[in-house]
Design a protein around this motif. Structure first.
Motif, PDB file in Angstrom:
ATOM      1  N   ARG A 291      20.989  -1.062 -27.252  1.00 28.02           N
ATOM      2  CA  ARG A 291      20.433   0.102 -27.968  1.00 28.02           C
ATOM      3  C   ARG A 291      19.213  -0.277 -28.803  1.00 28.02           C
ATOM      4  NH1 ARG A 291      25.571   3.440 -30.409  1.00 28.02           N
ATOM      5  NH2 ARG A 291      26.911   3.258 -28.578  1.00 28.02           N
ATOM      6  N   LEU A 292      19.304  -1.424 -29.493  1.00 31.60           N
ATOM      7  CA  LEU A 292      18.173  -1.853 -30.329  1.00 31.60           C
ATOM      8  C   LEU A 292      16.953  -2.137 -29.462  1.00 31.60           C
ATOM      9  CD1 LEU A 292      20.216  -4.100 -32.768  1.00 31.60           C
ATOM     10  CD2 LEU A 292      18.827  -2.135 -33.463  1.00 31.60           C
ATOM     11  N   HIS A 293      17.174  -2.745 -28.303  1.00 25.24           N
ATOM     12  CA  HIS A 293      16.064  -3.015 -27.385  1.00 25.24           C
ATOM     13  C   HIS A 293      15.443  -1.709 -26.897  1.00 25.24           C
ATOM     14  CE1 HIS A 293      14.167  -4.197 -23.490  1.00 25.24           C
ATOM     15  NE2 HIS A 293      13.729  -5.184 -24.243  1.00 25.24           N
ATOM     16  N   GLN A 294      16.286  -0.723 -26.580  1.00 24.25           N
ATOM     17  CA  GLN A 294      15.777   0.588 -26.158  1.00 24.25           C
ATOM     18  C   GLN A 294      14.920   1.223 -27.243  1.00 24.25           C
ATOM     19  OE1 GLN A 294      19.429   2.554 -25.154  1.00 24.25           O
ATOM     20  NE2 GLN A 294      19.423   1.858 -23.015  1.00 24.25           N
ATOM     21  N   GLU A 295      15.250   0.924 -28.509  1.00 29.16           N
ATOM     22  CA  GLU A 295      14.464   1.472 -29.624  1.00 29.16           C
ATOM     23  C   GLU A 295      13.190   0.676 -29.888  1.00 29.16           C
ATOM     24  OE1 GLU A 295      16.926   1.668 -33.064  1.00 29.16           O
ATOM     25  OE2 GLU A 295      18.310   3.107 -32.168  1.00 29.16           O
ATOM     26  N   GLY A 296      12.984  -0.380 -29.127  1.00 28.79           N
ATOM     27  CA  GLY A 296      11.747  -1.126 -29.277  1.00 28.79           C
ATOM     28  C   GLY A 296      11.857  -2.431 -30.049  1.00 28.79           C
ATOM     29  N   LYS A 297      13.060  -2.776 -30.487  1.00 29.60           N
ATOM     30  CA  LYS A 297      13.226  -4.030 -31.221  1.00 29.60           C
ATOM     31  C   LYS A 297      13.141  -5.223 -30.252  1.00 29.60           C
ATOM     32  CE  LYS A 297      14.467  -2.697 -35.556  1.00 29.60           C
ATOM     33  NZ  LYS A 297      14.573  -1.248 -35.404  1.00 29.60           N
ATOM     34  N   ARG A 298      12.504  -6.291 -30.701  1.00 32.83           N
ATOM     35  CA  ARG A 298      12.340  -7.505 -29.906  1.00 32.83           C
ATOM     36  C   ARG A 298      12.623  -8.728 -30.778  1.00 32.83           C
ATOM     37  NH1 ARG A 298      12.322  -3.843 -26.958  1.00 32.83           N
ATOM     38  NH2 ARG A 298      10.814  -3.262 -25.334  1.00 32.83           N
ATOM     39  N   GLY A 299      12.931  -9.852 -30.146  1.00 38.08           N
ATOM     40  CA  GLY A 299      13.081 -11.100 -30.890  1.00 38.08           C
ATOM     41  C   GLY A 299      14.531 -11.458 -31.161  1.00 38.08           C
ATOM     42  N   ALA A 300      14.732 -12.398 -32.096  1.00 40.30           N
ATOM     43  CA  ALA A 300      16.075 -12.878 -32.412  1.00 40.30           C
ATOM     44  C   ALA A 300      16.647 -12.115 -33.602  1.00 40.30           C
ATOM     45  CB  ALA A 300      16.043 -14.368 -32.721  1.00 40.30           C
ATOM     46  N   MET A 301      17.932 -11.867 -33.546  1.00 40.48           N
ATOM     47  CA  MET A 301      18.650 -11.206 -34.635  1.00 40.48           C
ATOM     48  C   MET A 301      20.002 -11.885 -34.810  1.00 40.48           C
ATOM     49  SD  MET A 301      18.386  -7.110 -34.245  1.00 40.48           S
ATOM     50  CE  MET A 301      16.874  -6.213 -34.517  1.00 40.48           C
ATOM     51  N   THR A 302      20.623 -11.604 -35.958  1.00 39.43           N
ATOM     52  CA  THR A 302      22.012 -12.022 -36.152  1.00 39.43           C
ATOM     53  C   THR A 302      22.819 -10.777 -36.534  1.00 39.43           C
ATOM     54  OG1 THR A 302      22.028 -12.413 -38.540  1.00 39.43           O
ATOM     55  CG2 THR A 302      21.097 -14.161 -37.161  1.00 39.43           C
ATOM     56  N   VAL A 303      24.107 -10.963 -36.715  1.00 41.38           N
ATOM     57  CA  VAL A 303      24.977  -9.835 -37.084  1.00 41.38           C
ATOM     58  C   VAL A 303      24.527  -9.174 -38.385  1.00 41.38           C
ATOM     59  CG1 VAL A 303      27.011 -10.738 -35.896  1.00 41.38           C
ATOM     60  CG2 VAL A 303      26.616 -11.363 -38.291  1.00 41.38           C
ATOM     61  N   LEU A 304      23.788  -9.904 -39.230  1.00 42.87           N
ATOM     62  CA  LEU A 304      23.356  -9.327 -40.501  1.00 42.87           C
ATOM     63  C   LEU A 304      22.232  -8.308 -40.313  1.00 42.87           C
ATOM     64  CD1 LEU A 304      23.430 -12.533 -42.739  1.00 42.87           C
ATOM     65  CD2 LEU A 304      25.220 -10.819 -42.411  1.00 42.87           C
ATOM     66  N   ASP A 305      21.613  -8.305 -39.136  1.00 41.55           N
ATOM     67  CA  ASP A 305      20.476  -7.404 -38.887  1.00 41.55           C
ATOM     68  C   ASP A 305      20.864  -6.124 -38.162  1.00 41.55           C
ATOM     69  OD1 ASP A 305      18.535  -9.340 -39.862  1.00 41.55           O
ATOM     70  OD2 ASP A 305      18.986 -10.483 -38.046  1.00 41.55           O
ATOM     71  N   VAL A 306      22.101  -6.006 -37.741  1.00 36.43           N
ATOM     72  CA  VAL A 306      22.497  -4.921 -36.835  1.00 36.43           C
ATOM     73  C   VAL A 306      23.253  -3.823 -37.590  1.00 36.43           C
ATOM     74  CG1 VAL A 306      23.886  -4.363 -34.800  1.00 36.43           C
ATOM     75  CG2 VAL A 306      22.672  -6.561 -34.926  1.00 36.43           C
ATOM     76  N   PRO A 307      22.747  -2.568 -37.560  1.00 42.48           N
ATOM     77  CA  PRO A 307      23.515  -1.479 -38.176  1.00 42.48           C
ATOM     78  C   PRO A 307      24.859  -1.349 -37.455  1.00 42.48           C
ATOM     79  CG  PRO A 307      21.279  -0.761 -37.619  1.00 42.48           C
ATOM     80  CD  PRO A 307      21.485  -2.096 -36.972  1.00 42.48           C
TER      81      PRO A 307
END
Lengths: 324, 324
Positions: A291-307
Motif C-alpha cells: 500500500r505504501l508503495h502504491q502511494e508513492g513511498k520508496r526506500g527503506a522503512m522500519t515498523v516505526l515508520d508504518v501507520p
C-alpha cells in the motif's frame, strides 16, 4: 479487489510459516518461491506457485507486488536483501540489532524504485513498537526487555559444536524476581546474570565425558559464562519428544513517572511457535509495504515508520468503529 | 530547533496533566490556556502562558502549532472540537466509543487546513493500537479488553446522584479468573458479569437509609445491575484518605492461532493517575500532529494513522539504533 501477489525467498522455518500465513490471508496470493537449492527438488505446500532459483529472481520483476525474505540475518539477508530490494518491494526479519543501522543504509541505497520494510517480527518488530510507544508515553522512566521462556537457535547451535555433543536445545528464561521488581516499578539495575537464566538439554554421544561437556558449556564466553546455566543430559528420544517445538516470547516493560505518580506499561508474548508468529507479522507488514508503495513511498522503512491502519485488510472506517 | 507552540483548552484534571507534560517536554513551549471560566480567575502553574476565553480562540490563530483539547466527551468536545479544528491543529481524548465515527466525520469536515488527531489516550488510544496490532499479527483469534482496577468517574457520579449519598468512589475491577482463562488461551465466552466487578465506597449523609442506598446502587440499570457489585460505607475522612487518587489501568489480550500453534499477546497498564497518563499520551501525539501538518497532511486522523516514529523528539536514526 485484486489480490496482492507475494513471493517468498527461502523455505526454512520462517518461509514455511509465511507460506501458511499468506495462504490464509483473504487479500493475498502466493505466486512464487525463490530458493538457493535446486528448484526441481523443492517441495512446497502451494502447488500453484512457481519455484525458481534465487539467481532467476529478475525474471519475475513486475510480476510480484512483494517478496518476503525469509533468510537468516548472519549471511543471507546482508547479501540477498539489497539484491531483491532492487527488483521488488521486500519485507525481512533482519534481527542482528547492532547491525541494523548499516543494513538500513544498504537497503535504502538499493530500494530506489521499491519499498523495503526491514527488521520486522517481534524483536525487532513488535517489541520495538512497544519501546517507542512507552518512551513516548513515559519520557521519564526505564524500559526493560526480557526474552523467553523460549528456544534460542544460536545458543542451541553453540552447544552442538562442542565435542561429544550429539544434539542440544537451549531455553532462555527470564528471572522471575527481576521481572517482578520491574513490574512493581522498582526500576532495578540488573546485570546480565540477574535478568535471564539459560537451561540446556543436551544429548551426549556414546562414551562422551559429560562433566567436560557441562563445564565447556557453562564456561563458554558470550553465550553462557555471564549467566546462571543449568545442563540436563537427556536421550535423543526425550529431546525429540519434549523439546522439538520452538516456543518463545518475552516482555517489554516500561516503568516511569509523571511527577509523583508512577505508571507501568507492559507488553508480553507467549508463542507456541516463534517462526510461525514471526511469519505472521511479516505477512501483515507485506500488506502495508504494498500500500505504501502504491502511494508513492520508496526506500527503506522500519515498523516505526508504518501507520498501523495499513496492517490489516479492513478499511479505516471499519477499524475506527471496531477497534478504536 | 524551534519549539512547538502549544495551547491547552480546558483546565480540569486532564488539562493540568497536559500542562505538566508539555512543560516537561524538551521540544515544546506552553503558550496559552483557553477556558470557559473567567480568564482573570484562572490560576495555572505556567506564569508565562496567556489565559483567554475559549470564545477568543480566533485571536490566537497562527500563533500556536497545536491546541490540546482537554474537555469531556459528553458535551465539551462535540461542540468545541470542530470549532478549534477550524483554527488550529488539535488533539483530543474523545472516548465515547460508539460515537467516534460521527465525531470523526465532524472533525474531518472542520479540519480543512489543519490536522486533528482524535480519540487519543489509552482507551481509545494505546489499547486501540494493541487491538489493531494483535489483529494484524493473529488474524485468527479473539481479543479481550479488561479495565481496572481503577476509578470510573461516570459510575462514581451515578452513585452521588442517589438520595442520601454525600460522596462516593467506584472502582472497576477485572475478574481474575476471567483474565486467567484468557491468558491461558482458553478463548472463553464471557458475560458482562463475568468480566468485571464493581466496588463502591460510599459516604452516606447523616440519618440516610443505608440499606436503600445499597439497593438503589445494585439495581441501577446499565451502571450496576449487570455486575456483581459491593457497597462499603465509609466516612468522608476515610474516602479522602484512601480513595482520592485516580488510579486506573487494564489490559488488551489477544489469543489466537497459526494452524495448530497457539499464541497470546498481552498489553497491560497500571496507572497511578489516569488523567496524568492520558495527558502524557496526548502530548506525544501533539508532537506527531504538528510534524504531519508540516508535511502537508490535513483532516482528521486517529492513532491508527500515525507512524510511531513521530511520537518522540528523537530522530529516526537514533530510534533505529536504540529502540529497534
Amino acid at each position: 479487489m485484486e489480490k496482492i501477489k507475494v513471493g517468498i525467498a527461502g523455505y526454512g522455518n520462517i518461509g514455511r510459516g509465511v507460506e501458511k500465513a499468506v495462504n490464509a490471508a483473504v487479500d493475498m496470493e502466493l505466486c512464487a518461491f525463490f530458493t538457493r537449492r535446486d528448484p526441481a527438488a523443492l517441495q512446497t505446500n502451494t502447488p500453484n506457485a512457481k519455484i525458481l532459483s534465487v539467481d532467476d529472481a529478475k525474471s519475475m520483476q513486475g510480476e510480484l507486488d512483494i517478496v518476503i525474505l525469509c533468510g537468516g540475518s548472519a549471511t543471507d539477508l546482508p547479501k540477498q536483501g539489497p539484491v531483491f530490494a532492487r527488483l521488488f518491494n521486500t519485507i525481512d526479519s533482519f534481527d542482528t540489532h547492532a547491525k541494523i543501522p548499516d543494513y538500513f543504509t544498504s537497503m535504502q541505497d538499493a530500494a530506489k524504485d521499491t519499498l523495503s520494510i526491514l527488521s520486522v517480527g517481534w524483536d525487532p518488530g513488535l517489541f520495538s513498537i512497544m519501546r517507542q510507544l512507552s518512551l513516548a508515553a513515559l519520557p521519564t522512566g526505564n524500559d526493560y526487555t526480557f526474552w523467553g521462556r523460549g528456544v534460542s537457535q544460536g545458543h542451541s547451535d553453540a552447544i552442538r559444536r562442542i565435542g561429544g555433543v550429539a544434539n542440544a536445545i537451549q531455553y532462555t528464561v527470564p528471572v522471575e524476581e527481576a521481572v517482578q521488581a520491574v513490574r512493581d516499578g522498582k526500576n532495578p539495575t540488573l546485570t546480565t546474570r540477574q535478568k535471564h537464566l539459560r537451561e540446556c538439554y543436551v544429548v551426549a554421544k556414546d562414551g562422551a565425558d559429560k562433566d567436560r561437556i557441562e563445564r565447556e558449556i557453562k564456561e563458554m564466553p558470550n553465550y553462557f559464562s555471564d549467566y546462571d546455566t543449568t545442563v540436563t543430559f537427556v536421550s535423543e528420544e526425550e529431546l525429540k519428544r519434549c523439546h522439538s517445538k520452538m516456543p518463545h516470547g518475552g516482555m517489554v516493560i516500561r516503568s516511569g513517572s509523571t511527577g509523583e505518580n508512577q505508571h507501568v506499561m507492559e507488553f508480553s508474548l507467549k508463542l507456541d511457535s516463534n517462526p510461525e508468529f514471526t511469519a505472521s507479522v511479516l505477512t501483515a507488514y507485506a500488506r502495508a509495504a504494498v500500500r505504501l508503495h502504491q502511494e508513492g513511498k520508496r526506500g527503506a522503512m522500519t515498523v516505526l515508520d508504518v501507520p498501523l491502519s495499513y496492517l490489516t485488510p479492513e478499511d479505516p472506517a471499519w477499524q475506527r468503529k471496531n477497534l478504536l
